[in-house]
Scaffold this active site. Structure first.
Site, PDB file in Angstrom:
ATOM      1  N   SER A 119     164.463  41.760  72.006  1.00 24.27           N
ATOM      2  CA  SER A 119     163.927  40.655  72.840  1.00 24.27           C
ATOM      3  C   SER A 119     164.636  40.588  74.213  1.00 24.27           C
ATOM      4  O   SER A 119     164.121  40.297  75.238  1.00 24.27           O
ATOM      5  CB  SER A 119     164.356  39.428  72.178  1.00 24.27           C
ATOM      6  N   HIS A 140     157.302  44.453  71.725  1.00 23.78           N
ATOM      7  CA  HIS A 140     157.755  43.160  71.346  1.00 23.78           C
ATOM      8  C   HIS A 140     156.899  42.327  70.750  1.00 23.78           C
ATOM      9  O   HIS A 140     155.937  41.744  71.378  1.00 23.78           O
ATOM     10  CB  HIS A 140     158.751  42.645  72.815  1.00 23.78           C
ATOM     11  N   GLU A 152     154.230  42.431  73.374  1.00 21.97           N
ATOM     12  CA  GLU A 152     154.520  43.244  74.708  1.00 21.97           C
ATOM     13  C   GLU A 152     154.974  44.640  74.790  1.00 21.97           C
ATOM     14  O   GLU A 152     155.801  44.967  73.862  1.00 21.97           O
ATOM     15  CB  GLU A 152     155.764  42.211  75.606  1.00 21.97           C
ATOM     16  N   ASN A 190     160.494  35.963  77.239  1.00 23.74           N
ATOM     17  CA  ASN A 190     161.700  35.465  77.210  1.00 23.74           C
ATOM     18  C   ASN A 190     162.032  35.435  78.465  1.00 23.74           C
ATOM     19  O   ASN A 190     163.140  34.110  78.704  1.00 23.74           O
ATOM     20  CB  ASN A 190     162.483  36.370  76.318  1.00 23.74           C
TER      21      ASN A 190
END
Ligand SMILES: NC(=O)c1ccc[n+]([C@@H]2O[C@H](COP(=O)([O-])OP(=O)(O)OC[C@H]3O[C@@H](n4cnc5c(N)ncnc54)[C@H](O)[C@@H]3O)[C@@H](O)[C@H]2O)c1
Length: 294
Positions: A119, A140, A152, A190
């Site tokens: 992450s 991701h 991602e 994130n």
């Protein structure tokens, strides 16, 4: 660079979901955990997810059997050399990921592509401990993986354009939408989500509202499917703490700093849903806010 067999390292919250999504898309999957107990729990999660789908009539019993037949669990890395792609989903800790990728690099053939589901850690920093940094990407996924549509796809400055395209096509083959991101801690989602979640904890610490007030405020006021403290319990407070520490170390900005309450909760073993208690107590139905947090 055809991908037929996918290795998944880690069968926790994310690894189990990634293994399931790959098997559902028709790939042969080998998933590795550190011991039989954790492996059994991870595989049971996949089975129960599919069984619920059968109950609701969304999945046929034949489909469930087929998906499970494509999944093989193991506690060793011995089977990984047959994989065309290995996706790492172990704890958010650079030393643990380095150790795993060094071991994989030693046993997998040159053609195997490596991907990390990190992450917040740097893809470049992981890639350089292998002899194949050009065959290393970030993939991701989002929790719960079988339902969430985004992946991602992250390139480091060393990732070859060809491998990057294979990775993006692989994400699409799972029925997901790939979003392309550069190797900047937190990538797109994130980068924006983590400061928001940490601010929700700060609002609780400062007495702006109760756990329920903060969650209901964002759910009903902003139309979010769940409030930030409920979402934190889903993500895992231990994982969020690790992510915040890494992002704060990278950017040195207060918005990424883990609030003291988050640290205390992790120290107390309140990891969220996975440990039965976080901002809410999941031994009660419906879950009740945990008293005495602040
Ligand atoms: N939780 C989320 O919502 C979320 C979302 C996207 C990405 N991620 C990332 O995914 C990764 C895993 O997070 P998680 O939430 O699944 O954590 P988790 O704690 O649920 O699972 C991690 C698992 O990895 C296992 N493990 C540790 N070392 C291993 C090794 N060498 N080989 C195989 N298994 C090993 C652990 O036993 C554990 O079961 C982290 O990098 C995290 O940042 C998490």
């Amino acid at each position: 660079m055809e991908i037929k067999t996918v290795g998944v390292a880690g069968c926790g919250l994310m690894g189990s979901g990634i293994a399931q999504a790959c098997a559902e898309a028709g790939y042969s999957v080998i998933v590795r955990e550190v011991n039989e107990d954790l492996l059994g729990k991870g595989l049971a999660k996949i089975e129960s997810f599919l069984a619920k789908g059968v109950e609701k009539g969304k999945v046929t019993p034949e489909h469930m059997r087929e998906v499970l037949s494509r999944l093989k669990g193991t506690t060793s890395l011995d089977a990984m050399p047959v994989c065309d792609l290995v996706i790492e989903a172990v704890v958010e800790n650079l030393a643990a990921k380095h150790e795993l990728f060094r071991a994989l690099d030693g046993i997998c053939p040159e053609r195997t592509i490596f991907a990390s589901n990190t992450s917040s850690l740097s893809i470049t920093e992981m890639a350089v401990v292998t002899r194949r940094p050009e065959r290393f990407v970030g993939l991701h996924f989002f929790n719960p993986v079988p339902l969430m549509k985004l992946v991602e796809v992250v390139r480091s400055p060393l990732t070859s354009p060809e491998v990057y395209e294979v990775a993006a096509a692989f994400a699409a083959s799972l029925g997901k939408t790939p979003v392309r991101a550069a190797d900047k801690s937190g990538f797109v989602v994130n980068r924006l989500l983590v400061p928001y979640l940490l601010d929700a904890i700060r609002a609780l610490e400062e007495g702006v509202g109760s756990v329920v007030d903060i969650d209901e405020g964002m759910r009903l006021g902003c139309g979010h499917p769940m409030g930030p403290l409920t979402l934190l319990d889903f993500v895992g407070l231990d994982t969020t703490f690790a992510i915040a520490e890494i992002m704060f170390g990278e950017f040195r900005e207060k918005r990424f700093a883990p609030p003291p309450l988050l640290k205390r909760m992790v120290q107390a073993g309140f990891y969220g849903r996975k440990s039965g208690k976080g901002f809410y107590d999941y031994s009660q139905q419906p879950p009740k806010p945990v008293p005495g947090l602040v």
